[in-house]
Write a protein that holds these residues in place. Structure first.
Motif, PDB file in Angstrom:
ATOM      1  N   CYS A   1       2.045   4.050  -4.257  1.00  0.00           N
ATOM      2  CA  CYS A   1       2.675   3.966  -2.945  1.00  0.00           C
ATOM      3  C   CYS A   1       1.675   3.506  -1.897  1.00  0.00           C
ATOM      4  O   CYS A   1       0.493   3.862  -1.952  1.00  0.00           O
ATOM      5  CB  CYS A   1       3.226   5.332  -2.527  1.00  0.00           C
ATOM      6  SG  CYS A   1       4.641   5.911  -3.490  1.00  0.00           S
ATOM      7  N   MET A   2       2.159   2.730  -0.921  1.00  0.00           N
ATOM      8  CA  MET A   2       1.305   2.251   0.167  1.00  0.00           C
ATOM      9  C   MET A   2       2.118   2.196   1.455  1.00  0.00           C
ATOM     10  O   MET A   2       3.255   1.704   1.470  1.00  0.00           O
ATOM     11  CB  MET A   2       0.729   0.870  -0.161  1.00  0.00           C
ATOM     12  CG  MET A   2       1.758  -0.222  -0.391  1.00  0.00           C
ATOM     13  SD  MET A   2       1.050  -1.823  -0.935  1.00  0.00           S
ATOM     14  CE  MET A   2       1.093  -1.605  -2.727  1.00  0.00           C
ATOM     15  N   PHE A   3       1.561   2.731   2.534  1.00  0.00           N
ATOM     16  CA  PHE A   3       2.214   2.626   3.834  1.00  0.00           C
ATOM     17  C   PHE A   3       2.104   1.195   4.341  1.00  0.00           C
ATOM     18  O   PHE A   3       1.104   0.508   4.117  1.00  0.00           O
ATOM     19  CB  PHE A   3       1.568   3.577   4.833  1.00  0.00           C
ATOM     20  CG  PHE A   3       1.930   5.019   4.634  1.00  0.00           C
ATOM     21  CD1 PHE A   3       3.248   5.451   4.780  1.00  0.00           C
ATOM     22  CD2 PHE A   3       0.963   5.963   4.309  1.00  0.00           C
ATOM     23  CE1 PHE A   3       3.588   6.787   4.606  1.00  0.00           C
ATOM     24  CE2 PHE A   3       1.286   7.303   4.137  1.00  0.00           C
ATOM     25  CZ  PHE A   3       2.612   7.713   4.285  1.00  0.00           C
ATOM     26  N   GLU A   4       3.137   0.720   5.045  1.00  0.00           N
ATOM     27  CA  GLU A   4       3.179  -0.642   5.584  1.00  0.00           C
ATOM     28  C   GLU A   4       3.711  -0.617   7.005  1.00  0.00           C
ATOM     29  O   GLU A   4       4.522   0.236   7.358  1.00  0.00           O
ATOM     30  CB  GLU A   4       4.105  -1.523   4.729  1.00  0.00           C
ATOM     31  CG  GLU A   4       5.495  -0.927   4.583  1.00  0.00           C
ATOM     32  CD  GLU A   4       6.608  -1.914   4.307  1.00  0.00           C
ATOM     33  OE1 GLU A   4       6.420  -3.115   4.607  1.00  0.00           O
ATOM     34  OE2 GLU A   4       7.669  -1.476   3.818  1.00  0.00           O
ATOM     35  N   SER A   5       3.284  -1.596   7.828  1.00  0.00           N
ATOM     36  CA  SER A   5       3.796  -1.641   9.196  1.00  0.00           C
ATOM     37  C   SER A   5       5.082  -2.452   9.314  1.00  0.00           C
ATOM     38  O   SER A   5       5.926  -2.170  10.162  1.00  0.00           O
ATOM     39  CB  SER A   5       2.747  -2.235  10.141  1.00  0.00           C
ATOM     40  OG  SER A   5       2.635  -3.643   9.984  1.00  0.00           O
ATOM     41  N   ASN A   6       5.217  -3.507   8.525  1.00  0.00           N
ATOM     42  CA  ASN A   6       6.335  -4.453   8.645  1.00  0.00           C
ATOM     43  C   ASN A   6       6.438  -5.004  10.066  1.00  0.00           C
ATOM     44  O   ASN A   6       7.530  -5.184  10.607  1.00  0.00           O
ATOM     45  CB  ASN A   6       7.659  -3.811   8.242  1.00  0.00           C
ATOM     46  CG  ASN A   6       8.775  -4.843   8.090  1.00  0.00           C
ATOM     47  OD1 ASN A   6       8.546  -5.946   7.612  1.00  0.00           O
ATOM     48  ND2 ASN A   6       9.982  -4.497   8.502  1.00  0.00           N
TER      49      ASN A   6
END
Length: 344
Positions: A293-298
């Motif tokens: 899993c990886m956090f993303e800003s989009n």
């Protein structure tokens, strides 16, 4: 992608976003933002200077990953090679960020576009993307978002139905792994069974699902979050069985989720954002583990609903009880591994 259709993106209102500012939590925590765009269109622009303004929110963003968005395409030459122009556009933006003295490695990796429906004929396009990007293109995205109900506008793109099941598409996808390329999948929750099929058929291909698989909150799904969540959760549990699949934790500012923060008189705080997205993030981490899993800003797509620094604070609030190793995976290491970004 048909840019004649108005995109389902919420307009950015800087003066509204400025009504909620926060100091960065855990400002030293290393972060790779694995999902943002840079673009120049007649109706909107988000260039390196705009990205650097967002990156200056106090978080330790070490590097970023650019995601294809059909900007800067070549207007001459073979049509299948048009997307190489986007890579050339981004290289100029990288240079501009460097000239501005950015401490962040902007677009340390790129996700390019090649039409996988070309089948075996896509190989020269893939090789061209890698070469033109100076090796930065590490993954390919063909947006597959489709729904039979026309009121479900979950993406700018207008792909054909069941794209990932097309034999030509699969022939094209088979050319990724031999070149060291991954696949960025963007589909909604009603299509996750097709991604399961794809992942099972190509176990050697690294895949990452964008935006937690798009559990819908618009069209016929508006106001039915309690009904959609268990359906999405069941589909994600099945997808987690495939070890080659990773998940991007983000995209919650898109209209498809139906959170509609932009309708409030003031922008949301990180605590407010964390409260509503926590069930989705925690479900993904439970099913896939922090190592996938990886956090993303989009950004800037999500910028219509939330400020950059506030969004990363929300992610940090959700991960507050995670171990140091888990935090490192969620905010940096999983993205570094998937996109093969050299040590930062």
């Amino acid at each position: 992608m048909n840019r004649n259709i108005p995109p389902p993106h919420i307009p950015v209102r800087p003066e509204w976003l400025a009504l909620c500012t926060e100091e960065a939590l855990e400002p030293s925590l290393p972060i790779i933002d694995p999902h943002h765009h840079l673009w120049q269109f007649p109706d909107k622009s988000y260039r390196s200077a705009d990205l650097l303004d967002d990156l200056a929110s106090g978080h330790n963003i070490r590097a970023t990953v650019f995601i294809e968005c059909e900007t800067g395409y070549r207007t001459s030459g073979p049509s299948e090679m048009a997307s190489l122009g986007e890579v050339e556009f981004v290289l100029k933006e990288i240079d501009a960020a460097h000239q501005a003295g950015s401490p962040t490695r902007v677009a340390a990796a790129m996700v390019g576009h090649a039409d996988l429906l070309l089948g075996a004929r896509v190989t020269p396009v893939l090789e061209g993307l890698i070469s033109t990007s100076e090796g930065r293109v590490k993954s390919i995205r063909n947006i597959g978002v489709w729904h039979a109900d026309p009121t479900v506008r979950a993406s700018v793109a207008t792909p054909p139905p069941h794209l990932m099941m097309d034999a030509r598409f699969r022939e094209g996808l088979s050319r990724l792994a031999p070149l060291g390329l991954g696949f960025d999948a963007w589909v909604i929750h009603t299509q996750l069974d097709e991604l399961c099929s794809l992942a099972g058929t190509f176990p050697e291909t690294r895949m990452v699902l964008n935006h937690v698989g798009g559990p819908l909150g618009i069209g016929p799904y508006r106001g039915k979050r309690d009904e959609v969540f268990p359906l999405w959760q069941t589909a994600m549990r099945e997808l987690a069985r495939y070890p080659n699949v990773h998940i991007k934790l983000g995209g919650f500012g898109m209209s498809l989720f139906g959170f509609d923060f932009y309708k409030q008189p003031r922008p949301p705080s990180s605590a407010e954002v964390a409260d509503v997205i926590r069930p989705y993030v925690e479900t993904c981490v439970e099913l896939f583990g922090a190592q996938r899993c990886m956090f993303e800003s989009n950004f800037p797509v999500d910028k219509g609903n939330v400020a950059y620094g506030v969004l990363w604070n929300a992610f940090k609030r959700i991960a507050a009880q995670a171990s140091a190793t888990e935090k490192a995976r969620l905010f940096h290491d999983t993205a570094s591994d998937f996109y093969r970004i050299a040590a930062i």
